[in-house]
Structure formats: structure tokens, C-alpha cells
Write a protein that holds these residues in place. Structure first.
Motif: not given
Length: 294
Positions: A82-99, A253-260
Motif C-alpha cells: 500500500k502507499p507509503h504511510g498507510s496504516k494497518v487496519h483490522l478486519f472490522n476497519g479499525e486501526l491496529k493499536a500499535k504502529e 499483513m505488514h512489514i515489521l520494523e526492527n526496534p533495535a
């Protein structure tokens, strides 16, 4: 939440926590991040990139590992984002709580709470095989061991679950339609999960890692994350990898960041030590698996 292994000799109390939080998960107050290698601070995100290979550059001195055209590895590398900056949505349309991600795969999650962590891994694999027309190679086991193969489904058969009994029942004409394929996957998502994947996949070592391999903890709770791409340093052989996940509740589905590393560099180093710390789960270095051989 969906019921992983529903009615298949697994207690409801166990089922309902499948794919949920792990006491060791990094962003939930688990152990502090400890990296076996020096963090790679760099902004490698290419906003105009439309797929994994275009969106996420490799660090200086690294190259993407060679993959065969038409392979599953190449498929994962070319999955649209999806375009850069897109947010992850749940099946019900809500946003994933943690980016906790750097990019979002342009793959639908459906309208039911089905496509969670292990399901996302199975979805990618099945989509690749379906696109190739390799219908007889699409099969996953339910938690009780029942083999749900798409070739039988495509002949007009459907899976009937009565108590602990699972069987095929003829319901219609043969069809390889995509709609029917997605219905098949929804059935798999409802009755398979990390427990069943752990039993049907091949355990491999880190040195054998290839894109498409899975970090997997089978259980309740359990989790599964797919290796989306890899890179290496031709001078010293150092290897890096990218990770993608689905999660609970069902979400894109989303590409995970590396917290380190911090934002901008989602690459993980294969020399991570005994524990692989991802934003929402911790795996050991022995929890790497591979799908059955094609």
C-alpha cells in the motif's frame, strides 16, 4: 476472535488465546532489547516503491540474495505494498493499536476475524500456488491432523465438521474460481493455526534460511512470522532479513520494523543470538521452519 482448531480436541480456554500476546513480547513490557550485532541506523525506505524490493533498500555494502524468477522467494519480493504511510487496519476497519511496521502489504484481510498470524503465512503461500495453477500442491492440516487440500475442494467437495468428526461432502460442481479458493482458505483459517503448522512444516537452521521460511511458535498462545526477503554482504557473508506478520485480531499483513534499528531500517541480522526480538513476539533461534517441498 476466531477459534483455532475449533472442536478439534482442544479446550476452548486454550484456543481463545492462540496468536495473542506473549509474556516475552517486546512492546508489552517484556525483556529489554538485546542485539547480538551493532544496530544499523539508516533510512532505507523508498516512499515511491510499490513492492517490497522497491520500497525497502538494502544497507550500504549489502546486496539482495539471488532468487530464481517465478520462485516463491521472487513472489514475496514483488508483493505489492500500500502507499507509503498507510496504516494497518483490522478486519472490522479499525486501526491496529500499535504502529510496529514500516509498510503494509496490499493484500485484503477479509471481513471476518479469521486471517490472523498463521493464517497470513498460509495465505501468502496459497496465493502463490494458486497463481501458478498448482492446485494439487495447496494443502494444509487442521489442528486434529485432517488434510484439507484445495484439489478436493475444487472438485465441488466441502468440509463438514460435526463435533470432532471432519469429512468431505459433495456439494456442487467442480470450479477453480477465485471466490471458491477464498472460501477454501476461510475454512482452513478457521480450523488450522500455529499448532498444526508446527507439525507439518520442516524444521531448519538459521544457516539454511531463505525468503518464505517461517519463525514459528506453535501453541496457545503461538505466533508465526514470515521471512519476506534477504540480503547479504559479499565481502564478509553477513546476512540480513525482513519479516512480515499478521496478528490478532485479524489484520492486514505488514512489514515489521526492527526496534533495535529504529524507524527506517527494518532489516534484522541473522546473527541475532539466542533470541529474536520482534515488536510483538520473541522467538528462539531454533524456531525456524519451512513449508513442504514443492
Amino acid at each position: 476472535m476466531k477459534k483455532k482448531g475449533l472442536l478439534l480436541c482442544i479446550s476452548m480456554a486454550i484456543i481463545l488465546v492462540s496468536c495473542q500476546g506473549n509474556p516475552d513480547q517486546g512492546s508489552e513490557g517484556g525483556d529489554s532489547l538485546v542485539s547480538a550485532v551493532k544496530p544499523l541506523k539508516a533510512d532505507l525506505i523508498q516512499p515511491k516503491g510499490t513492492n517490497v524490493a522497491e520500497r525497502i533498500a538494502v544497507p550500504k555494502g549489502f546486496e539482495r540474495i539471488p532468487v530464481e524468477n517465478g520462485s516463491y522467494e521472487a513472489y514475496l519480493r514483488q508483493i505489492p505494498l500500500k502507499p507509503h504511510g498507510s496504516k494497518v487496519h483490522l478486519f472490522n476497519g479499525e486501526l491496529k493499536a500499535k504502529e510496529v511496521y514500516e509498510a503494509v502489504l496490499d493484500v485484503d484481510v477479509g471481513e471476518r476475524d479469521l486471517q490472523q498470524c498463521a493464517d497470513s503465512v498460509m495465505r501468502l503461500r496459497a496465493e502463490y500456488l494458486y497463481g501458478k495453477g498448482w492446485y494439487d500442491k495447496i494443502h494444509f492440516n487442521f489442528t486434529n491432523g485432517f488434510k484439507a487440500d484445495y484439489a478436493t475442494w475444487a472438485k465441488g467437495n466441502r468440509i463438514e465438521v460435526t463435533g470432532n468428526k471432519v469429512s468431505w461432502v459433495k456439494r456442487g460442481a467442480s470450479s477453480n474460481s477465485y471466490e471458491g479458493f477464498r472460501s477454501y482458505l476461510n475454512m482452513v483459517f478457521a480450523y488450522a493455526g500455529t499448532l498444526s503448522l508446527a507439525k507439518e512444516m520442516e524444521h531448519i537452521t538459521l544457516s539454511e534460511m531463505r525468503p518464505g521460511d517461517i519463525f514459528l511458535e506453535g501453541g496457545s498462545p503461538g505466533h508465526a512470522i514470515v521471512v519476506m526477503d534477504m540480503a547479504y554482504n559479499p565481502k564478509n557473508g553477513e546476512k540480513l532479513f525482513l519479516l512480515a506478520q499478521g496478528y490478532t485480531p485479524a489484520q492486514e499483513m505488514h512489514i515489521l520494523e526492527n526496534p533495535a534499528n529504529g524507524k527506517g531500517n527494518p532489516w534484522y541480522n541473522i546473527s541475532f543470538g539466542d533470541k529474536l526480538q520482534t515488536p510483538e513476539w520473541k522467538f528462539t533461534n531454533e524456531q525456524l521452519f519451512r513449508f513442504y517441498t514443492l
